[in-house]
Enzyme design. Structure first.
Site, PDB file in Angstrom:
ATOM      1  N   ASP A  10     -21.751  29.662   6.206  1.00  0.00           N
ATOM      2  CA  ASP A  10     -21.216  29.541   4.970  1.00  0.00           C
ATOM      3  C   ASP A  10     -19.963  28.945   4.954  1.00  0.00           C
ATOM      4  O   ASP A  10     -19.166  28.805   5.869  1.00  0.00           O
ATOM      5  CB  ASP A  10     -20.942  30.772   4.377  1.00  0.00           C
ATOM      6  CG  ASP A  10     -20.751  30.973   2.705  1.00  0.00           C
ATOM      7  OD1 ASP A  10     -21.668  30.402   2.023  1.00  0.00           O
ATOM      8  OD2 ASP A  10     -19.901  31.474   2.517  1.00  0.00           O
ATOM      9  N   SER A  11     -19.472  28.493   3.525  1.00  0.00           N
ATOM     10  CA  SER A  11     -18.337  27.980   3.507  1.00  0.00           C
ATOM     11  C   SER A  11     -17.011  28.846   3.492  1.00  0.00           C
ATOM     12  O   SER A  11     -15.973  28.494   3.801  1.00  0.00           O
ATOM     13  CB  SER A  11     -18.101  27.077   2.105  1.00  0.00           C
ATOM     14  OG  SER A  11     -18.290  27.897   1.150  1.00  0.00           O
ATOM     15  N   CYS A  73     -25.228  29.540   1.721  1.00  0.00           N
ATOM     16  CA  CYS A  73     -24.242  28.835   0.977  1.00  0.00           C
ATOM     17  C   CYS A  73     -25.223  28.216  -0.281  1.00  0.00           C
ATOM     18  O   CYS A  73     -25.715  27.308   0.171  1.00  0.00           O
ATOM     19  CB  CYS A  73     -23.272  28.068   1.361  1.00  0.00           C
ATOM     20  SG  CYS A  73     -22.144  27.239   0.441  1.00  0.00           S
ATOM     21  N   GLU A 158     -12.398  35.813  -3.088  1.00  0.00           N
ATOM     22  CA  GLU A 158     -11.838  35.632  -1.971  1.00  0.00           C
ATOM     23  C   GLU A 158     -10.452  36.003  -1.566  1.00  0.00           C
ATOM     24  O   GLU A 158      -9.947  36.311  -0.571  1.00  0.00           O
ATOM     25  CB  GLU A 158     -12.183  34.223  -1.362  1.00  0.00           C
ATOM     26  CG  GLU A 158     -13.593  33.859  -1.369  1.00  0.00           C
ATOM     27  CD  GLU A 158     -13.714  32.565  -0.078  1.00  0.00           C
ATOM     28  OE1 GLU A 158     -12.754  31.943   0.210  1.00  0.00           O
ATOM     29  OE2 GLU A 158     -14.974  32.536   0.204  1.00  0.00           O
ATOM     30  N   CYS A 192     -24.609  32.360  -6.275  1.00  0.00           N
ATOM     31  CA  CYS A 192     -23.503  32.184  -5.066  1.00  0.00           C
ATOM     32  C   CYS A 192     -23.745  33.675  -4.443  1.00  0.00           C
ATOM     33  O   CYS A 192     -23.532  34.816  -5.012  1.00  0.00           O
ATOM     34  CB  CYS A 192     -22.235  31.941  -6.101  1.00  0.00           C
ATOM     35  SG  CYS A 192     -21.029  32.073  -4.824  1.00  0.00           S
ATOM     36  N   HIS A 194     -21.470  35.022  -3.111  1.00  0.00           N
ATOM     37  CA  HIS A 194     -20.098  35.786  -3.258  1.00  0.00           C
ATOM     38  C   HIS A 194     -20.348  36.947  -4.502  1.00  0.00           C
ATOM     39  O   HIS A 194     -19.695  37.928  -4.244  1.00  0.00           O
ATOM     40  CB  HIS A 194     -18.899  34.865  -3.790  1.00  0.00           C
ATOM     41  CG  HIS A 194     -18.109  34.182  -2.416  1.00  0.00           C
ATOM     42  ND1 HIS A 194     -18.774  33.107  -1.960  1.00  0.00           N
ATOM     43  CD2 HIS A 194     -16.992  34.331  -2.041  1.00  0.00           C
ATOM     44  CE1 HIS A 194     -18.007  32.424  -1.052  1.00  0.00           C
ATOM     45  NE2 HIS A 194     -16.858  33.182  -1.035  1.00  0.00           N
TER      46      HIS A 194
END
Length: 280
Positions: A10-11, A73, A158, A192, A194
């Site tokens: 993942d990024s 991702c 994040e 996403c 996240h």
């Protein structure tokens, strides 16, 4: 190689929500997770750059012995996966496989809706790619899809700001925008990895009848099915129950702190410089 783990890329941190679900359903396997945190976020980058970064990370995981890599991702799956699968693997090693998160999600998300109106929330890159519009239409041609980019959600998550009072405004802002596109939306897809971190906030700002669907369990179940259907890959994977974490940020303590929240258990990572991914 003696150790052939499943690679998960993942990024940044989001892919850990997918990894968590995969690990719960396939606990006996070996895993390597790579977060390209030094070059995150990917959401606003070009197709060319995202492909370049994603392919570098995939090749690095190949070099660690992974015959199978999950691109956990949505942005990378939308902008890089097709090229990697159809072109890059042929030149690198056609015996290895790279899977994403969009197709397995699109295959079943239409089953959640009664009104056949679905809202898709994602990064700017995922929304602009149109990948969910195309993939969902392939499997559910009668379902209407309404997309909404949420560019501030990943930075809020994040940076650990998602629990602050100001975050509530931005959560509601994007939800109001997607719901304004159709009063018949009864299902919201978190496109996403996240976003499950703020799923509770999302649900609290939606009408009670709207279902919120995250991807972790969907992708994990799809991987279980894939390995059943591909014993030639399943038998290659080693099963010592190990998992390793790597990040391209040199602040591994910060990565470990945030990653532990996403993975729901303590994480101890190792630093790998982004420059070292090039040429793997």
């Amino acid at each position: 190689m003696s150790n052939q783990p499943i690679g998960i890329f993942d990024s940044g941190f989001g892919g850990l929500t997918v990894f968590k679900s995969i690990y719960e359903q396939l606990p006996g396997y070996d895993y390597i997770y790579l977060g390209d945190n030094a070059r995150a976020p990917y959401g606003n980058r070009s197709f060319k750059t995202i492909h370049e970064y994603t392919w570098e990370c995939v090749q690095w995981l190949f070099a660690q012995g992974c015959p199978l890599v999950i691109v956990a991702c949505n942005t990378a799956s939308a902008k890089a996966l097709r090229t990697i699968q159809q072109q890059d693997l042929k030149n690198a090693d056609p015996t290895k496989r790279v899977l994403g998160v969009i197709r397995p999600t699109a295959e079943i998300v239409g089953n959640y809706t009664n009104t056949k109106h679905i809202g898709v929330l994602g990064t700017k890159g995922t929304v602009q790619s149109g990948s969910y519009l195309l993939e969902i239409k392939n499997f559910f041609p009668d379902v209407q899809v309404y997309q909404q980019a949420c560019p501030l959600w990943v930075p809020l998550i994040e940076n650990g700001e998602y629990d602050q009072p100001g975050a509530e405004y931005f959560v509601k802002l994007y939800l109001d925008q997607v719901m304004a596109q159709s009063p018949d939306i009864d299902t919201i897809l978190l496109a996403c990895t996240h976003y499950p971190i703020i799923k509770g906030k999302i649900e609290a700002n939606l009408p009670a009848h709207v279902k919120v669907v995250s991807q972790g369990d969907i992708v994990a179940k799809s991987l279980v099915d894939y390995l059943h259907r591909h014993p030639e890959m399943e038998t290659r994977l080693t099963k010592a129950g190990s998992h390793q974490f790597f990040t391209t940020t040199d602040d591994t303590a910060d990565f470990d702190h945030h990653a532990s929240l996403f993975f729901s258990e303590p994480v101890k990572s190792t630093y790998v410089a982004a420059n070292d991914l090039v040429g793997c």
